[in-house]
Design an enzyme around this catalytic site. Structure first.
Site, PDB file in Angstrom:
ATOM      1  N   LYS A 218     -15.749  21.623   0.481  1.00 28.95           N
ATOM      2  CA  LYS A 218     -15.363  20.210   0.575  1.00 28.95           C
ATOM      3  C   LYS A 218     -15.572  19.696   2.006  1.00 28.95           C
ATOM      4  O   LYS A 218     -16.194  18.656   2.215  1.00 28.95           O
ATOM      5  CB  LYS A 218     -13.885  20.105   0.191  1.00 28.95           C
ATOM      6  CG  LYS A 218     -13.375  18.741  -0.088  1.00 28.95           C
ATOM      7  CD  LYS A 218     -11.853  18.760  -0.313  1.00 28.95           C
ATOM      8  CE  LYS A 218     -11.403  19.604  -1.484  1.00 28.95           C
ATOM      9  NZ  LYS A 218      -9.962  19.438  -1.792  1.00 28.95           N
TER      10      LYS A 218
ATOM     11  N   LYS B 179      -6.017  27.624   2.391  1.00 32.34           N
ATOM     12  CA  LYS B 179      -5.038  27.068   1.437  1.00 32.34           C
ATOM     13  C   LYS B 179      -3.846  27.995   1.393  1.00 32.34           C
ATOM     14  O   LYS B 179      -3.981  29.209   1.558  1.00 32.34           O
ATOM     15  CB  LYS B 179      -5.644  26.962   0.041  1.00 32.34           C
ATOM     16  CG  LYS B 179      -4.934  25.976  -0.850  1.00 32.34           C
ATOM     17  CD  LYS B 179      -5.350  24.566  -0.496  1.00 32.34           C
ATOM     18  CE  LYS B 179      -5.034  23.563  -1.556  1.00 32.34           C
ATOM     19  NZ  LYS B 179      -5.878  22.386  -1.423  1.00 32.34           N
TER      20      LYS B 179
ATOM     21  N   SER C  85      -7.026  13.629   7.023  1.00 27.43           N
ATOM     22  CA  SER C  85      -6.366  14.670   7.824  1.00 27.43           C
ATOM     23  C   SER C  85      -7.144  14.914   9.121  1.00 27.43           C
ATOM     24  O   SER C  85      -6.565  15.107  10.190  1.00 27.43           O
ATOM     25  CB  SER C  85      -6.322  15.993   7.052  1.00 27.43           C
ATOM     26  OG  SER C  85      -5.216  16.020   6.182  1.00 27.43           O
TER      27      SER C  85
ATOM     28  N   ASP D  38     -18.758  16.472   6.019  1.00 28.63           N
ATOM     29  CA  ASP D  38     -18.899  16.581   7.479  1.00 28.63           C
ATOM     30  C   ASP D  38     -17.565  16.540   8.213  1.00 28.63           C
ATOM     31  O   ASP D  38     -17.432  15.856   9.234  1.00 28.63           O
ATOM     32  CB  ASP D  38     -19.799  15.455   8.031  1.00 28.63           C
ATOM     33  CG  ASP D  38     -21.233  15.618   7.578  1.00 28.63           C
ATOM     34  OD1 ASP D  38     -21.674  16.771   7.391  1.00 28.63           O
ATOM     35  OD2 ASP D  38     -21.911  14.589   7.398  1.00 28.63           O
TER      36      ASP D  38
ATOM     37  N   HIS E 227     -15.985  29.787  10.151  1.00 24.94           N
ATOM     38  CA  HIS E 227     -17.222  29.484  10.893  1.00 24.94           C
ATOM     39  C   HIS E 227     -17.016  28.248  11.752  1.00 24.94           C
ATOM     40  O   HIS E 227     -17.693  28.046  12.741  1.00 24.94           O
ATOM     41  CB  HIS E 227     -18.400  29.292   9.930  1.00 24.94           C
ATOM     42  CG  HIS E 227     -18.242  28.146   8.983  1.00 24.94           C
ATOM     43  ND1 HIS E 227     -17.196  28.067   8.091  1.00 24.94           N
ATOM     44  CD2 HIS E 227     -18.966  27.015   8.802  1.00 24.94           C
ATOM     45  CE1 HIS E 227     -17.311  26.929   7.400  1.00 24.94           C
ATOM     46  NE2 HIS E 227     -18.372  26.287   7.812  1.00 24.94           N
TER      47      HIS E 227
END
Ligand code: GLU
Length: 477
Positions: free
Chosen positions: A101, A113, A370, A106, A72
């Site tokens: 998560k 994964k 990240s 946000d 999404h």
């Protein structure tokens, strides 16, 4: 858990347990028909068998997966794990956790994964490089790795070295792609990485603990008093997450690490364990033997039953379960690993009134940093490059004005602080701290503001699901 929940006779799998947890949270939301199922479903999962020429001169076949749970928001984001326990159920569960998560903190990504079923310690560096490069190539050509589509990161058994190899594979296949470095995060700082990424998950979990200790209502719920100094902490796992977290909590906040469990054995010491020294001992001697308090005769269940203020499972999923949750003697459990408390274990801890700060919040620091790395790669400039010296100049003028006005010279520490512009590491830490505090606020508001919600995990999932649902509704995806 309410009486509506069916009690499974045996533990559900990781993925089934996660799905049941999401269902529990969905009861507190009124989503349009079909949307919940759409959010929960794993979009796609790629299973690969690929050959790699090993040092014994023979081709070996490896098995790997990459699951995209949600798209999404793109790219889909999540680590690549190297471990013998990797299978499709695990990868799908971990991909789904990434979706929740990212939404909670946000970070505007979908969830993904991947993993390869290997024991990394059994391979030479050359073999690991060959396995990583081959896996990465398969992912790229199948559309499971690109700066805008799917961006891996380190996870258990992988690190900056592997991410560097992955970036190089992508760049070689797409030499004209100006944003190629953003195809993977957690890279070496010298090759497009960002300072603070290695320790980000541990640092984020430390910020979560600090936030907990700023909240009297949550402290009371766990039966905790005072500040972090001297609190008894037990940590399972001394890998990247457990090591940094235990180190920061003890060295910076004065907490006492009274128990550490590693692959090699257990260390129990009521006076407090010097974490960096222990890590060094393990690296040099390959085990806990010879280290004060080191023991190899304590099993995981007995270790997890060590009395403490905070129990921190920081290793792998499924550690606190139906069979051992009744013997946990902690005031609060902090899930630094992904999925360390099973659905059944969680139910028992809830009945016993032991609060659990859940994984999707506690370990979100990794993907948060990240995100900063990805933004840095897309903007092709290091954070602070434009404004650092400007800030320093402004600080200098403030110090001068202060001294002119008061006729006194400024305290040396204050002067240094005011005259130091934030470098990239300081900015990363500030962004991470802000992210963890903001998410805690949202979880807390949902938890304390709703009588029907009686645990942090459900509250965190409600926050995450609400945001994901809104994105689907707003964008019409
Ligand atoms: N593997 C980490 C996690 O489980 C980091 C993921 C990422 O940075 O994309 O959250």
């Amino acid at each position: 858990m309410s009486s509506l929940d069916a009690q499974p006779a045996v533990e559900p799998s990781f993925n089934e347990g996660l799905s049941m947890t999401v269902d529990r949270a969905l009861r507190h939301l009124d989503l349009p028909p079909g949307l919940a199922a759409q959010i929960k479903a794993c979009d796609s999962v790629l299973q690969l068998h690929f050959p790699v020429w090993l040092d014994d001169g023979v081709y070996h076949i490896f098995r790997g997966w990459r699951a995209t749970h949600s798209s999404h928001l793109l790219p889909a984001k999540g680590g690549i794990r190297y471990a013998v326990c990797v299978d499709q159920d695990e990868v799908e569960a971990l991909a789904a956790l990434m979706t929740y998560k990212c939404a909670l903190v946000d970070v505007p990504f979908g969830g993904s994964k991947g993993g390869v079923r290997i024991e990394p310690g059994e391979h030479s560096e050359r073999e690991l490089e060959a396995i990583t490069r081959r896996f990465a190539r398969e992912l790229v050509v199948r559309g499971y790795l690109s700066p805008g589509g799917n961006v891996p990161a380190p996870d258990m058994g992988t690190g900056a070295r592997e991410m560097g190899w992955i970036a190089d594979v992508y760049r070689t296949l797409h030499p004209e792609e100006i944003n190629a470095l953003a195809c993977v995060t957690g890279k070496p700082v010298t090759s497009g990485g960002i300072p603070g990424r290695i320790e980000a998950t541990g640092r984020g979990a430390q910020f979560a603990v600090r936030e907990l200790f700023r909240r009297p209502e949550d402290m009371a719920l766990a039966g905790l008093e005072g500040d972090l100094a001297g609190k008894r902490i037990v940590v399972q796992g001394l890998g990247n997450v457990g090591f940094h977290l235990a180190r920061y909590l003890s060295e910076e906040d004065g907490a006492r690490i009274v128990g550490v469990m590693t692959r090699e054995g257990v260390v129990l010491d009521d006076r407090g364990i010097a974490v960096a020294e222990l890590r060094d001992h393990l690296d040099r001697h390959g085990g806990v033997a010879g280290y004060p308090g080191g023991r190899t005769d304590v099993d995981a269940d007995a270790f997890l039953a060590t009395p403490c203020d905070l129990l921190i499972p920081a290793a792998i999923e499924g550690q606190i379960h139906r069979g051992n949750a009744a013997s946990v003697q902690a005031k609060l459990v902090l899930e630094a690993a992904n999925g360390p408390v099973t659905f059944g274990g969680d139910e028992i801890l809830r009945q016993r009134g032991i609060p659990v700060l859940p994984d999707l919040y506690v370990n979100a620091g990794g993907v948060t940093v990240s995100y900063f790395e990805w933004i840095k790669n897309l903007s092709h400039i290091r954070f602070g490059r434009l404004d650092r010296r400007l800030d320093e100049g402004r600080g200098e003028r403030i110090v001068r004005a202060l001294e002119q006005m008061t006729g006194r010279s400024t305290d040396a520490a204050l002067r240094a602080e005011l005259m130091t512009g934030a470098d990239e590491l300081a900015l990363v830490r500030s962004g991470l701290d802000d992210t963890m505090r903001q998410a805690y606020d949202e979880i807390s508001e949902t938890f304390h503001g709703n009588d029907a919600i009686d645990d942090y995990r459900t509250a965190a999932f409600v926050v995450a699901l609400r945001k994901i649902a809104n994105t689907y509704l707003d964008l019409g995806v």
